[in-house]
Scaffold this motif. Sequence first.
Motif, PDB file in Angstrom:
ATOM      1  N   PRO A  50     -35.591 -26.233  98.137  1.00 52.55           N
ATOM      2  CA  PRO A  50     -34.838 -26.988  97.119  1.00 52.55           C
ATOM      3  C   PRO A  50     -34.636 -28.450  97.494  1.00 52.55           C
ATOM      4  O   PRO A  50     -34.822 -29.344  96.664  1.00 52.55           O
ATOM      5  CB  PRO A  50     -33.504 -26.240  97.046  1.00 52.55           C
ATOM      6  N   ALA A  51     -34.252 -28.727  98.745  1.00 50.25           N
ATOM      7  CA  ALA A  51     -34.015 -30.114  99.158  1.00 50.25           C
ATOM      8  C   ALA A  51     -35.291 -30.938  99.058  1.00 50.25           C
ATOM      9  O   ALA A  51     -35.278 -32.084  98.595  1.00 50.25           O
ATOM     10  CB  ALA A  51     -33.453 -30.156 100.586  1.00 50.25           C
ATOM     11  N   LEU A  52     -36.407 -30.379  99.506  1.00 53.01           N
ATOM     12  CA  LEU A  52     -37.685 -31.084  99.437  1.00 53.01           C
ATOM     13  C   LEU A  52     -38.077 -31.388  97.997  1.00 53.01           C
ATOM     14  O   LEU A  52     -38.530 -32.498  97.681  1.00 53.01           O
ATOM     15  CB  LEU A  52     -38.772 -30.241 100.106  1.00 53.01           C
ATOM     16  N   LEU A  53     -37.896 -30.419  97.105  1.00 54.22           N
ATOM     17  CA  LEU A  53     -38.258 -30.637  95.703  1.00 54.22           C
ATOM     18  C   LEU A  53     -37.324 -31.636  95.031  1.00 54.22           C
ATOM     19  O   LEU A  53     -37.761 -32.459  94.220  1.00 54.22           O
ATOM     20  CB  LEU A  53     -38.257 -29.309  94.944  1.00 54.22           C
ATOM     21  N   MET A  54     -36.035 -31.584  95.348  1.00 46.88           N
ATOM     22  CA  MET A  54     -35.093 -32.556  94.796  1.00 46.88           C
ATOM     23  C   MET A  54     -35.482 -33.962  95.226  1.00 46.88           C
ATOM     24  O   MET A  54     -35.506 -34.894  94.417  1.00 46.88           O
ATOM     25  CB  MET A  54     -33.666 -32.219  95.250  1.00 46.88           C
TER      26      MET A  54
END
Length: 586
Positions: free
Chosen positions: A139-143
């Motif tokens: 999630p953090a990488l995609l955000m």
Amino acid sequence: MSGENDVVMPGDNGEKSRYRSAEWYGGSDRNAYLHRAWMRRGLPANAFDGRPHIAIANTASDLSPCNSHFTEVMESVKQGVYEAGGIPVNLPVLSLGETVVKPTAMLWRNMAAMSMEEMFRANPIDGVVLLGACDKTIPALLMAAASVDLPALVVPGGPMLNGSFRGQVLGCGTDVWRLSEEVRAGKLPEDTFLRSESSMIRSRGHCNTMGTASTMSLLAEALGMVLPGLAGTPAPDSRLLESAHESGRLAVEMVKQDRRISTIITRESFTNAIVTLAAIGGSTNAVVHLLAIAGRLGIELSVDDFDRIGGGVPLLVNLQPAGKYLMEDFFRAGGLHAVLGQVRDLLQPEAITVTGRTLVDELASDEIWDADVISSRTVPLQDDAGIAVLHGNLAPLGALVKPAAATPELLTHRGRAVVFESIEDLHARIDDPDLDVDADSVLVLRGCGPRGYPGMPEVANMPLPEKLLKQGVRDMVRVCDGRMSGTAYGTVVLHVAPEAAAGGLLGLVQNGDYIALDVPGRRIDLDVPEDELARRRVSAATQAGFAAPTRGWERLYVDHVMQADTGVDLDFLTGGSGSTVGRESH
């Protein structure tokens, strides 16, 4: 013939000079010299002739054990980038190990996304390969990547192999909760429980149940952000390295085609992800992560969309915690494409993937090889497996429950509240033999939301009172403004919004109040007259449990974090700033 120290600069080839990295490396001025010279370190001169530079955002860390194998995976990605004519660069980024950090990895998901975003923007890269596994890293990488909007794709690290103990399959996470309750119930000797510890984790990789890590890996592919067929590949499987190599090749192609995240992830992509979430019986944590990713892209997505789109989608995957198998079995049985083939008609046909082709067109091999692990649409495990979104006076902005992991008889229930003011209060009193509780009670835990804890920890699946466990009780209705692990199970109403620390009614519940749960009717209500509620005030004990940081990230987080119904991002991080850097460094 060129000498070994000759420099070929972007601009000599008009086609290649359009790449973003040429803004750093192109030209003959002092800044371009500095950028090239400091990056040489063994790179040949033609590394700066306008070739795509691909960052490999690497979350490898010994303290994130689910991600510890990414150094090896990165080498395969590098080979693929080189083969396609690009220049790979290792970019270590902040890594969050769900099982180790305190108070909760969710506290730093937004910080990880913010730091990654800034590094993706600040560095001379044209595209990025995102290596993620443990719950918050994908999630953090995609955000982060969404806010910069460079060409990007995800390489999920994959689940660990099946565990086994005393001849029985042992699933990480889910069996931790189950076995620990059996110890407290007096049914399992503590030394036997401790012996199972070394049997649970027998290889590299993330949780092998349908927890948040498995869920987000599969949903990243459903969103179109993973090389089709890769998600769910076990971490020790050599095919993971093969796909990592191909992902490196694909990253270079994506840069050449200018295939950015904003052209891949659309509103239709989120529809596909929500359908997938229901069909696989995925983690409730996916809701806050998908909402946050949508917020970075400016795509309208609400918590109610998960019920509207996921409602009526059958559960097809027989994995813990909703079933009995594990991710290694899921991969063997046909994996994600076997599932999506069964719900093909529910998918949005125009949504594309990182290949440029549509998701539905990528489902060439969708056969089910073990019908006990993956069911057909005609014989589902459950007819309606979507995450239910509840409203009512106790959760006007919404709350979630996962029917696939709940006790059917408790989905309609009315019981007396037994209130715990904080997680510390819960731990202190849950096993008190004098606790006024019975099997029909509703356990309430507050002060565990994004702002109150802070960080919204995985505590909503409260342990049951020891005296009830010894009576044979194995599930009760539980209500909390926090989250629970995707590996957890039970009739748990969670993500209650607004949370108690943000003025939610959960902060006014008292022992003995009746709470009515009606999952079929999508309601969760506190059965107390409005005039009585108007007279109540938040107790001193509840307020004492709320976080009150005075400095650092926690202070910034508490001041700016949004509620569960919008994804728990920080209010100033929604949207994106693109990839442009306005000023030079020297």
